[in-house]
Motif scaffolding. Structure first.
Motif, PDB file in Angstrom:
ATOM      1  N   ASP A 121       0.849  -1.202   0.000  1.00  0.00           N
ATOM      2  CA  ASP A 121       0.000   0.000   0.000  1.00  0.00           C
ATOM      3  C   ASP A 121       0.885   1.252   0.000  1.00  0.00           C
ATOM      4  OD1 ASP A 121      -2.516  -1.283   0.073  1.00  0.00           O
ATOM      5  OD2 ASP A 121      -2.156  -1.760   2.164  1.00  0.00           O
ATOM      6  N   VAL A 122       1.834   1.247   0.923  1.00  0.00           N
ATOM      7  CA  VAL A 122       2.753   2.386   1.012  1.00  0.00           C
ATOM      8  C   VAL A 122       3.529   2.529  -0.287  1.00  0.00           C
ATOM      9  CG1 VAL A 122       4.599   3.445   2.337  1.00  0.00           C
ATOM     10  CG2 VAL A 122       2.964   1.951   3.469  1.00  0.00           C
ATOM     11  N   ALA A 123       3.935   1.373  -0.827  1.00  0.00           N
ATOM     12  CA  ALA A 123       4.704   1.396  -2.075  1.00  0.00           C
ATOM     13  C   ALA A 123       3.872   2.021  -3.184  1.00  0.00           C
ATOM     14  CB  ALA A 123       5.099  -0.030  -2.445  1.00  0.00           C
ATOM     15  N   LEU A 124       2.645   1.529  -3.306  1.00  0.00           N
ATOM     16  CA  LEU A 124       1.759   2.055  -4.344  1.00  0.00           C
ATOM     17  C   LEU A 124       1.520   3.540  -4.099  1.00  0.00           C
ATOM     18  CD1 LEU A 124      -0.041   1.584  -6.765  1.00  0.00           C
ATOM     19  CD2 LEU A 124      -1.887   1.038  -5.200  1.00  0.00           C
ATOM     20  N   LEU A 125       1.286   3.860  -2.839  1.00  0.00           N
ATOM     21  CA  LEU A 125       1.058   5.259  -2.467  1.00  0.00           C
ATOM     22  C   LEU A 125       2.236   6.113  -2.923  1.00  0.00           C
ATOM     23  CD1 LEU A 125       0.092   7.709  -0.612  1.00  0.00           C
ATOM     24  CD2 LEU A 125       1.407   6.568   1.147  1.00  0.00           C
ATOM     25  N   LYS A 126       3.407   5.698  -2.515  1.00  0.00           N
ATOM     26  CA  LYS A 126       4.609   6.449  -2.870  1.00  0.00           C
ATOM     27  C   LYS A 126       4.792   6.500  -4.378  1.00  0.00           C
ATOM     28  CE  LYS A 126       8.345   5.639  -0.519  1.00  0.00           C
ATOM     29  NZ  LYS A 126       9.400   4.863   0.180  1.00  0.00           N
ATOM     30  N   ARG A 127       4.501   5.348  -5.010  1.00  0.00           N
ATOM     31  CA  ARG A 127       4.680   5.274  -6.459  1.00  0.00           C
ATOM     32  C   ARG A 127       3.764   6.278  -7.152  1.00  0.00           C
ATOM     33  NH1 ARG A 127       7.734   2.539  -9.294  1.00  0.00           N
ATOM     34  NH2 ARG A 127       8.339   1.043  -7.743  1.00  0.00           N
ATOM     35  N   LEU A 128       2.494   6.164  -6.860  1.00  0.00           N
ATOM     36  CA  LEU A 128       1.524   7.055  -7.502  1.00  0.00           C
ATOM     37  C   LEU A 128       1.828   8.513  -7.166  1.00  0.00           C
ATOM     38  CD1 LEU A 128      -1.537   4.842  -6.738  1.00  0.00           C
ATOM     39  CD2 LEU A 128      -0.709   5.385  -9.020  1.00  0.00           C
ATOM     40  N   TRP A 129       2.159   8.723  -5.904  1.00  0.00           N
ATOM     41  CA  TRP A 129       2.462  10.095  -5.461  1.00  0.00           C
ATOM     42  C   TRP A 129       3.648  10.637  -6.263  1.00  0.00           C
ATOM     43  CZ3 TRP A 129      -0.056  13.683  -3.040  1.00  0.00           C
ATOM     44  CH2 TRP A 129       0.623  14.769  -2.498  1.00  0.00           C
ATOM     45  N   SER A 130       4.693   9.787  -6.354  1.00  0.00           N
ATOM     46  CA  SER A 130       5.885  10.197  -7.089  1.00  0.00           C
ATOM     47  C   SER A 130       5.558  10.328  -8.566  1.00  0.00           C
ATOM     48  CB  SER A 130       6.980   9.153  -6.885  1.00  0.00           C
ATOM     49  OG  SER A 130       8.256   9.761  -6.960  1.00  0.00           O
ATOM     50  N   ALA A 131       4.611   9.485  -8.996  1.00  0.00           N
ATOM     51  CA  ALA A 131       4.219   9.508 -10.406  1.00  0.00           C
ATOM     52  C   ALA A 131       3.510  10.805 -10.740  1.00  0.00           C
ATOM     53  CB  ALA A 131       3.325   8.313 -10.693  1.00  0.00           C
ATOM     54  N   GLY A 132       3.063  11.487  -9.709  1.00  0.00           N
ATOM     55  CA  GLY A 132       2.413  12.771  -9.945  1.00  0.00           C
ATOM     56  C   GLY A 132       0.918  12.695  -9.677  1.00  0.00           C
ATOM     57  N   GLN A 133       0.467  11.546  -9.168  1.00  0.00           N
ATOM     58  CA  GLN A 133      -0.964  11.403  -8.891  1.00  0.00           C
ATOM     59  C   GLN A 133      -1.325  12.238  -7.671  1.00  0.00           C
ATOM     60  OE1 GLN A 133      -3.094   9.299 -11.180  1.00  0.00           O
ATOM     61  NE2 GLN A 133      -1.323  10.377 -11.942  1.00  0.00           N
ATOM     62  N   SER A 134      -2.536  12.721  -7.658  1.00  0.00           N
ATOM     63  CA  SER A 134      -2.970  13.558  -6.526  1.00  0.00           C
ATOM     64  C   SER A 134      -3.421  12.668  -5.370  1.00  0.00           C
ATOM     65  CB  SER A 134      -4.113  14.450  -6.975  1.00  0.00           C
ATOM     66  OG  SER A 134      -5.076  13.707  -7.659  1.00  0.00           O
ATOM     67  N   ALA A 135      -3.422  13.252  -4.196  1.00  0.00           N
ATOM     68  CA  ALA A 135      -3.803  12.491  -3.006  1.00  0.00           C
ATOM     69  C   ALA A 135      -5.178  11.866  -3.221  1.00  0.00           C
ATOM     70  CB  ALA A 135      -3.808  13.413  -1.798  1.00  0.00           C
ATOM     71  N   GLY A 136      -6.057  12.618  -3.855  1.00  0.00           N
ATOM     72  CA  GLY A 136      -7.412  12.111  -4.098  1.00  0.00           C
ATOM     73  C   GLY A 136      -7.381  10.870  -4.982  1.00  0.00           C
ATOM     74  N   GLN A 137      -6.570  10.906  -6.019  1.00  0.00           N
ATOM     75  CA  GLN A 137      -6.477   9.773  -6.925  1.00  0.00           C
ATOM     76  C   GLN A 137      -5.925   8.561  -6.189  1.00  0.00           C
ATOM     77  OE1 GLN A 137      -6.674   9.470 -10.990  1.00  0.00           O
ATOM     78  NE2 GLN A 137      -8.376   9.918  -9.646  1.00  0.00           N
ATOM     79  N   ILE A 138      -4.809   8.739  -5.546  1.00  0.00           N
ATOM     80  CA  ILE A 138      -4.182   7.646  -4.805  1.00  0.00           C
ATOM     81  C   ILE A 138      -5.155   7.119  -3.756  1.00  0.00           C
ATOM     82  CG2 ILE A 138      -2.192   6.960  -3.472  1.00  0.00           C
ATOM     83  CD1 ILE A 138      -0.836   9.537  -4.549  1.00  0.00           C
ATOM     84  N   ALA A 139      -5.797   8.057  -3.087  1.00  0.00           N
ATOM     85  CA  ALA A 139      -6.755   7.687  -2.048  1.00  0.00           C
ATOM     86  C   ALA A 139      -7.845   6.814  -2.648  1.00  0.00           C
ATOM     87  CB  ALA A 139      -7.338   8.941  -1.442  1.00  0.00           C
TER      88      ALA A 139
END
Length: 109
Positions: free
Chosen positions: A7-25
């Motif tokens: 989960d954290v990995a995906l979170l970090k990945r998406l976040w780093s990928a430029g995804q917004s908190a809402g998207q990742i959430a």
DNA sequence: CCCTGATTCGC
DNA sequence: GCGAATCAGG
């Protein structure tokens, strides 16, 4: 919300990928608050907007939930878009996850 | 009007 | 440590 390594990995990945908190959430199936809080705890964040002005001026709205420490709740998002909420837990297959990741990295990288 | 980000608070 | 509540800015 048990934050697994993935989960954290995906979170970090998406976040780093430029995804917004809402998207990742949404993808993780939790509220953006949880994602943002997690990022803060992890020490990530993008450092866009500095602590404009949020000292600790918190009125006495005590009593937040009254049950679990951090878990369930109607999550009626106090702020904005109070019309409908997500019902489906949003299940993403590995392929789908990789797809979104690919798209994300494609956009950033 | 909506979304987004960051912080603080209660358990 | 986690999520929710909440403000602040674009």
């Amino acid at each position: 919300m048990g934050w697994d390594t993935k989960d954290v990995a995906l979170l970090k990945r998406l976040w780093s990928a430029g995804q917004s908190a809402g998207q990742i959430a949404g993808r993780l199936g939790c509220s953006r608050n949880a994602v943002c809080g997690m990022l803060t705890r992890l020490g990530l964040k993008r450092g866009h907007k500095p602590p404009t002005a949020r000292p600790k001026i918190r009125p006495p709205p005590k009593l937040r939930q009254a049950s679990s420490a951090a878990s369930a709740r109607p999550a009626a998002k106090k702020v904005s878009r109070i019309t409908a909420k997500r019902q489906q837990p949003k299940e993403f297959s590995k392929q789908q996850l990789y797809a979104i990741l690919a798209e994300a990295v494609r956009n950033t990288g």
